[in-house]
Design a protein around this motif. Structure first.
Motif, PDB file in Angstrom:
ATOM      1  N   SER A 185      -7.321  10.173   2.584  1.00 14.67           N
ATOM      2  CA  SER A 185      -7.691   9.089   3.498  1.00 14.67           C
ATOM      3  C   SER A 185      -6.584   8.913   4.522  1.00 14.67           C
ATOM      4  O   SER A 185      -5.426   8.666   4.167  1.00 14.67           O
ATOM      5  N   GLU A 186      -6.950   9.079   5.810  1.00 11.83           N
ATOM      6  CA  GLU A 186      -5.943   8.930   6.864  1.00 11.83           C
ATOM      7  C   GLU A 186      -5.817   7.464   7.271  1.00 11.83           C
ATOM      8  O   GLU A 186      -6.807   6.737   7.353  1.00 11.83           O
ATOM      9  N   GLN A 226       0.834  -1.200   0.000  1.00  8.68           N
ATOM     10  CA  GLN A 226       0.000   0.000   0.000  1.00  8.68           C
ATOM     11  C   GLN A 226       0.871   1.254   0.000  1.00  8.68           C
ATOM     12  O   GLN A 226       1.719   1.429   0.876  1.00  8.68           O
ATOM     13  N   PRO A 227       0.699   2.163  -0.972  1.00 10.52           N
ATOM     14  CA  PRO A 227       1.463   3.414  -0.957  1.00 10.52           C
ATOM     15  C   PRO A 227       1.024   4.285   0.205  1.00 10.52           C
ATOM     16  O   PRO A 227      -0.180   4.413   0.470  1.00 10.52           O
ATOM     17  N   VAL A 228       1.982   4.871   0.904  1.00 18.38           N
ATOM     18  CA  VAL A 228       1.663   5.719   2.051  1.00 18.38           C
ATOM     19  C   VAL A 228       2.480   7.003   1.990  1.00 18.38           C
ATOM     20  O   VAL A 228       3.556   7.057   1.391  1.00 18.38           O
ATOM     21  N   MET A 229       1.938   8.013   2.617  1.00 19.68           N
ATOM     22  CA  MET A 229       2.589   9.309   2.759  1.00 19.68           C
ATOM     23  C   MET A 229       2.685   9.576   4.260  1.00 19.68           C
ATOM     24  O   MET A 229       1.689   9.873   4.912  1.00 19.68           O
ATOM     25  N   VAL A 230       3.884   9.428   4.810  1.00 20.08           N
ATOM     26  CA  VAL A 230       4.106   9.593   6.243  1.00 20.08           C
ATOM     27  C   VAL A 230       4.551  11.031   6.476  1.00 20.08           C
ATOM     28  O   VAL A 230       5.563  11.480   5.925  1.00 20.08           O
ATOM     29  N   ALA A 236      -2.274  18.565   9.251  1.00 21.00           N
ATOM     30  CA  ALA A 236      -2.924  18.089  10.479  1.00 21.00           C
ATOM     31  C   ALA A 236      -4.252  17.390  10.204  1.00 21.00           C
ATOM     32  O   ALA A 236      -4.664  16.518  10.966  1.00 21.00           O
ATOM     33  N   THR A 237      -4.924  17.765   9.110  1.00 17.31           N
ATOM     34  CA  THR A 237      -6.251  17.218   8.833  1.00 17.31           C
ATOM     35  C   THR A 237      -6.328  16.459   7.525  1.00 17.31           C
ATOM     36  O   THR A 237      -7.294  15.724   7.295  1.00 17.31           O
ATOM     37  N   GLY A 238      -5.344  16.648   6.646  1.00 15.12           N
ATOM     38  CA  GLY A 238      -5.392  16.007   5.337  1.00 15.12           C
ATOM     39  C   GLY A 238      -6.410  16.612   4.407  1.00 15.12           C
ATOM     40  O   GLY A 238      -6.780  16.016   3.390  1.00 15.12           O
ATOM     41  N   ASN A 278      -7.742   7.403  15.820  1.00 15.75           N
ATOM     42  CA  ASN A 278      -7.523   8.849  15.758  1.00 15.75           C
ATOM     43  C   ASN A 278      -7.171   9.404  17.135  1.00 15.75           C
ATOM     44  O   ASN A 278      -7.957  10.114  17.767  1.00 15.75           O
ATOM     45  N   ALA A 279      -5.988   9.046  17.608  1.00 17.92           N
ATOM     46  CA  ALA A 279      -5.470   9.547  18.884  1.00 17.92           C
ATOM     47  C   ALA A 279      -4.049  10.028  18.648  1.00 17.92           C
ATOM     48  O   ALA A 279      -3.221   9.269  18.137  1.00 17.92           O
ATOM     49  N   TYR A 280      -3.769  11.266  19.015  1.00 22.49           N
ATOM     50  CA  TYR A 280      -2.506  11.884  18.635  1.00 22.49           C
ATOM     51  C   TYR A 280      -1.887  12.629  19.812  1.00 22.49           C
ATOM     52  O   TYR A 280      -2.593  13.221  20.620  1.00 22.49           O
TER      53      TYR A 280
END
Length: 409
Positions: free
Chosen positions: A232-233, A166-170, A217-219, A387-389
């Motif tokens: 999509s987060e 899966q391609p991801v953007m970190v 922060a929100t995409g 969704n906990a940061y």
């Protein structure tokens, strides 16, 4: 000739102002950003960023028009100056414009200040050189786990990878202390992104296909053709590499690119809150702009929890958006987890004493990772809250203006 000189002065100063404004509202210059004040919200005050976006999209033809208009008065002033000093002043201003142009477009551009890895290496834990006490943003997909050290991604701001096919953007923004993992696929097609600046002290990216601007922060795309669209987060976890590897023994780990050794050295104290920079250092007191909080989102509800309180109490129990939540601190007082307190149809009530985490309903013993290791529930696992940061309080309240503060017991 006097008119030519005055016209030249007006035009050259307008060109200089144009270059400065093209970066002023999207970089952390004095007065350029909003987000540290109690009343600031990311849902308001977009006008300055809209101006920056308009300039970004139109600066090419604005420069061209300015240069064309400047050409004739510049020739008149340089060739036949009414006063000898006019020529020297004009020459100095042209040189100043050249310096400003270079600084703005080469030194002050966000993607020039924070570059992508030139030699990206993601290796098995057996080949890892990153110390186990370093903080990472961990992600798993299709059984493959990967850890991204914050010291590295905090400089790069984003790293592209493929995890479990899966391609991801970190991504990571050090000024907001926000780590997010996104899918870079927009409308069925993978896109590329570059760091373009910041809004409300949060990193902004620009996609290659449409030139839209996205908040880290929100995409969410806040400007451009894709305005209102959200990336999509994907669920990432924040902990030390040692704790991550204990739970994912076959993890891969992003390694430091030797081309950025000096930049990484400047980040070595950031993750523990010991940075000396005004925008990145931590407030040790609670509920200050740079205080650490844990933000939790569930069913359109959001709450913020005081990091200092969690360190002291080790666990916090609450309900967010109808979901019973457990926040648990690891023994290292650095790693944390957020879990649902539901196990099947039962909601558990947890108690921490004598370094043991137990539920009151069955007296089973649990780890901070939500694993039951003894008692009637042996082998059960709590579901993670995705969704906990951990982030700075000013960031959480800016992007969650309706958030509630900690009322956990």
């Amino acid at each position: 000739m006097k008119r030519s000189f005055l016209f030249f002065l007006v035009l050259i100063f307008l060109l200089i102002i144009l270059e400065v404004l093209s970066v002023y509202f999207i970089m952390p210059f004095p007065g350029s950003q909003l987000g540290l004040g109690e009343s600031d919200s990311a849902n308001t005050s977009l006008g300055r960023v809209e101006l920056a976006y308009w300039l970004h999209r139109n600066i090419g033809w604005l420069r061209a028009v300015g240069w064309l208009l400047l050409a004739y008065p510049a020739f008149r002033v340089m060739a036949k100056p009414r006063r000898a000093w006019h020529r020297y002043v004009a020459g100095a201003l042209v040189l100043l414009y050249g310096i400003v142009f270079y600084e703005v477009n080469q030194e002050m551009m966000a993607d020039q200040m924070f570059k992508q890895p030139t030699n990206k290496r993601v290796v098995p834990i057996s080949q890892n050189k990153i110390p186990l006490n370093k903080l990472v943003l961990g992600f798993t997909a299709m059984g493959q786990a990967t850890a991204y050290p914050i010291q590295l991604i905090g400089y790069h701001h984003q790293v592209r990878d493929t995890v479990g096919g899966q391609p991801v953007m970190v991504t990571y923004c050090t000024v907001c202390r926000t780590g997010r993992v996104f899918s870079p696929i927009i409308k069925g097609q993978a896109d590329e992104f570059r760091l373009v600046g910041m809004d409300h002290f949060n990193a902004m990216f620009e996609d290659k296909r449409t030139g839209s601007w996205w908040r880290q922060a929100t995409g969410e795309a806040i400007l451009g053709p894709l305005k209102g669209t959200s990336l999509s987060e994907l669920a990432g976890q924040h902990m030390t590499l040692g704790e991550w590897a204990a739970d994912h023994p076959n993890t891969r780990v992003l390694q430091a690119d030797s081309a950025f050794t000096e930049e990484f050295d400047g980040m070595k104290n950031y993750e523990r809150g010991l940075s000396k920079g005004k925008l990145t250092r931590r407030d040790s007191a609670s509920w200050q702009p740079k205080s650490w909080v844990i933000g939790v989102e569930k069913a359109d509800f959001s709450k913020a929890y005081d990091w200092n309180k969690l360190v002291k109490k080790r666990i916090l129990s609450d309900v967010v958006g109808g979901e019973p939540v457990l926040l648990a601190m690891a023994p290292d007082s650095v790693s944390f987890g957020a879990w649902s307190r539901r196990v099947g149809v039962q909601t558990l009530t947890f108690h921490y004493a004598n370094r043991r985490l137990t539920d009151q309903e069955t007296q089973s013993v649990w780890t901070w990772r939500g694993h039951c290791v003894a008692g009637p529930m042996l082998g059960k696992r709590l579901d993670a809250i995705p969704n906990a940061y951990q982030e700075f309080w000013h960031s959480w309240r800016s992007f969650h203006p309706d958030t509630e503060r900690d009322n956990a017991r």
